[in-house]
Design an enzyme around this catalytic site. Structure first.
Site, PDB file in Angstrom:
ATOM      1  N   GLY A 242       0.735  -1.059  -0.077  1.00 53.48           N
ATOM      2  CA  GLY A 242      -0.119   0.008   0.136  1.00 53.48           C
ATOM      3  C   GLY A 242       0.848   1.348  -0.045  1.00 53.48           C
ATOM      4  O   GLY A 242       2.088   1.056  -0.497  1.00 53.48           O
ATOM      5  N   GLU A 264       5.786  -3.758   0.522  1.00 51.13           N
ATOM      6  CA  GLU A 264       5.776  -3.407  -0.828  1.00 51.13           C
ATOM      7  C   GLU A 264       4.776  -2.288  -0.838  1.00 51.13           C
ATOM      8  O   GLU A 264       3.720  -1.989  -0.954  1.00 51.13           O
ATOM      9  CB  GLU A 264       5.158  -4.320  -1.602  1.00 51.13           C
ATOM     10  CG  GLU A 264       5.498  -4.649  -3.028  1.00 51.13           C
ATOM     11  CD  GLU A 264       4.607  -4.045  -3.911  1.00 51.13           C
ATOM     12  OE1 GLU A 264       4.467  -2.614  -4.289  1.00 51.13           O
ATOM     13  OE2 GLU A 264       3.495  -4.683  -4.247  1.00 51.13           O
ATOM     14  N   CYS A 298       0.929   0.076  -8.762  1.00 50.60           N
ATOM     15  CA  CYS A 298       2.454   0.381  -7.885  1.00 50.60           C
ATOM     16  C   CYS A 298       3.458   0.618  -9.139  1.00 50.60           C
ATOM     17  O   CYS A 298       4.221   1.162  -8.711  1.00 50.60           O
ATOM     18  CB  CYS A 298       2.923  -0.338  -6.897  1.00 50.60           C
ATOM     19  SG  CYS A 298       2.905  -2.117  -7.042  1.00 50.60           S
TER      20      CYS A 298
HETATM   21  C1  UN1 Z   1       0.804  -3.673  -7.522  1.00 51.66           C
HETATM   22  O1  UN1 Z   1       0.541  -2.432  -8.133  1.00 51.66           O
HETATM   23  O2  UN1 Z   1       0.700  -3.473  -6.199  1.00 51.66           O
HETATM   24  O3  UN1 Z   1       3.922  -5.838 -12.047  1.00 51.66           O
HETATM   25  C2  UN1 Z   1       1.350  -4.648  -7.889  1.00 51.66           C
HETATM   26  C3  UN1 Z   1       2.758  -5.605 -12.216  1.00 51.66           C
HETATM   27  C4  UN1 Z   1       1.745  -6.290 -11.525  1.00 51.66           C
HETATM   28  C5  UN1 Z   1       2.013  -6.132 -10.148  1.00 51.66           C
HETATM   29  C6  UN1 Z   1       1.620  -4.886  -9.470  1.00 51.66           C
HETATM   30  N1  UN1 Z   1       2.188  -7.830 -11.805  1.00 51.66           N
HETATM   31  O4  UN1 Z   1       2.396  -4.335 -12.642  1.00 51.66           O
END
Ligand code: UN1
Length: 509
Positions: A242, A264, A298
């Site tokens: 988050g 993360e 993210c």
């Molecule tokens: C996230 O946005 O928390 O690499 C994870 C990616 C995905 C995971 C994103 N496999 O965009």
């Protein structure tokens, strides 16, 4: 399928439970949550939530489950995860449809998220026969030195709305094969997909010999429930995904009780385009990375660092590619950008763009979209902002489709710009020059957990370790040897001789 048939087919009652300990479901003593679809603001369900006392009960049950699950051979634990992968295959479309309803993702991305769950189940099943330790040469005669990996204990999982199911599965598939039950606090914005995941997993747990019922626990709730989870002495590991603010609070609380945390957190991902880059590839990759998932990954591309000689051409090609993208109801086939999660996200985007203007940015796009989209949702045009890398607005991650564009002259300068933000999740370079690619991947290159060449910043495969450095939190989930987070290492020295020789040649009695 309409929304209630999707919810009913995945076993979500009305109102939905707030505390699930294996097969036992309770409304929970916390405040009720009303869950609205970001597509049109319609009420999907109300769900209960857990009070701190409920959370404590859930964690205790998971601890009891741990005491028996840890003794089941890991390949047998892997069989449970293999079967879960099978159930997910059978429900990929339904679960994907619920991800679309609750998180607003377009169908192919929602089903792609379920595919990540399936992939990580396969990965974890294989791993269940490979949780290897080392044997080490002992310096003492007739001694054996080795390490073993043992189950750690129940894992607390905190997940975000934007990957409402995949992030839980990365943690859960590994935790289960490693011998650990899971206690999951999903985002308050997406508890329905969590209930669906739990129900699908419980189908397997209930029919599986030797699996304790409380292997899977869900505690819906607000920050009070979150604090109770983070403080639980029964959870040796808290894995949280988050915002940086959330991770800072979680990391400090877990550290105060000397627990482990796996964080993360936010990214502020950059992509460098050099003069030798193949711009056809770059345009496709940048477009998916910057505007896919409405900028709510993210790993979304937030900063484009382009060599002065190609900037004009790249910006104009990107703008025409973006202009052709359909924004709207994510259930419709040709729509590529769905809604933002809520009003606050839309306001955060407006706020960042107004700051960018004050700081000298030139904005292309942006703004609410209100025609040809469902009323009641927050739909936006992606924004590209040409701005100096010194502007303070580019230091912060705004969870919306805003891509800042900077220009550079020397690769060294581009790498410096890329690394000069507090976050360090994902990064990429587009170049056909081997030396530039290698420099980018070298110790003097990108300082991120993910550094790609000729692909975008988002959409990582599950086989690699996923996570980043600096304020991104340093944790690694999913592939490679991330499983080690979910186990404890025991170093064993065994004497099979008839004497007690001391290490380092020490003489005693
Ligand atoms: C996230 O946005 O928390 O690499 C994870 C990616 C995905 C995971 C994103 N496999 O965009």
């Amino acid at each position: 399928m309409n929304s209630s048939s999707i919810l009913n087919s995945l076993g979500i009652s009305d109102p939905g439970p707030g505390l699930l300990i294996g097969s036992s479901e309770n409304i929970g003593e916390g405040p009720r949550l009303e869950i609205h679809s970001p597509i049109d603001g319609s009420l999907l369900r109300s769900v209960g939530s857990s009070s701190p006392a409920d959370v404590a009960r859930g964690c205790e049950a998971a601890h009891d489950a741990f005491l028996s699950w840890r003794m089941i051979p890991a390949p047998h634990r892997g069989e449970l995860v293999r079967q879960f992968g099978q159930v997910l295959r059978e429900h990929k479309e339904q679960l994907g449809a619920l991800v679309t309803l609750e998180a607003g993702k377009i169908r192919s991305e929602a089903e792609g998220e379920v595919q990540e769950m399936i992939d990580v189940c396969d990965f974890a099943t294989g791993l269940s026969r490979q949780l290897y330790g080392l044997t080490i040469q002992s310096e003492r005669p007739e001694h054996r030195l080795m390490e073993q990996w043992h189950p750690l204990g129940p894992v607390g999982i905190i997940s975000a709305f934007n990957f409402p199911v995949a992030v839980w599965s990365w943690n859960t598939a590994l935790a289960l094969v490693c011998g650990d039950p899971v206690v999951w606090k999903p985002s308050e914005k997406t508890p329905l997909t969590a209930l669906a995941c739990h129900h699908l997993l419980m189908r397997v747990i209930r029919d599986f010999d030797d699996a304790p019922d409380a292997l899977s626990v869900i505690v819906n709730g607000d920050s009070e429930a979150g604090k109770a989870l983070v403080d639980s002495p029964h959870l040796p590991l808290i894995s949280a995904t988050g915002s940086i603010a959330m991770g800072r609070a979680v990391g400090q609380r877990v550290a105060a009780r000397l627990g482990r945390s796996l964080l993360e957190l936010g990214g502020n991902n950059a992509l460098i385009v050099t003069p030798s880059a193949n711009l056809d590839l770059a345009v496709k990759a940048i477009t998916f990375a910057a505007v896919g998932t409405a900028g709510q990954r993210c790993t979304t591309l937030r900063r484009l660092i382009v060599h002065r000689s190609v900037k004009k051409e790249l910006v104009s090609r990107l703008l025409s590619a973006w202009a052709s993208i359909r924004i709207g109801d994510p259930r419709e086939d040709d729509v590529l950008i769905g809604p933002l999660i809520d009003q606050a996200a839309s306001e955060a985007m407006e706020h960042a763009l107004s700051l960018a203007v004050k700081q000298g940015g030139k904005i292309h796009g942006g703004g609410r979209v209100t025609s040809n989209v469902p009323a009641g949702g927050f739909y936006v045009n992606p924004a590209m902002v040409e701005i100096s890398a010194d502007a303070s607005v580019v230091q912060t991650e705004t969870f919306a489709p805003i891509c800042y564009v900077h220009e550079y002259d020397q690769l060294e300068e581009a790498i410096k710009i890329q690394n000069e933000v507090p976050q360090g999740l994902s990064s990429a370079i587009f170049t056909d020059n081997v030396q530039e690619a290698e420099i980018f991947c070298s110790p003097a290159g990108s300082d991120c957990g993910i550094a790609n060449v000729n692909i975008g910043t988002s959409g990582a495969e599950i086989g690699g370790a996923f996570g980043g450095e600096k304020e991104t939190g340093g944790g690694r989930e999913s592939g490679s040897d991330s499983w080690k987070n979910y186990m404890r290492r025991a170093t064993n020295t065994v004497n099979y001789g008839t004497d007690i020789p001391l290490a380092q040649g020490v003489e005693f009695i």
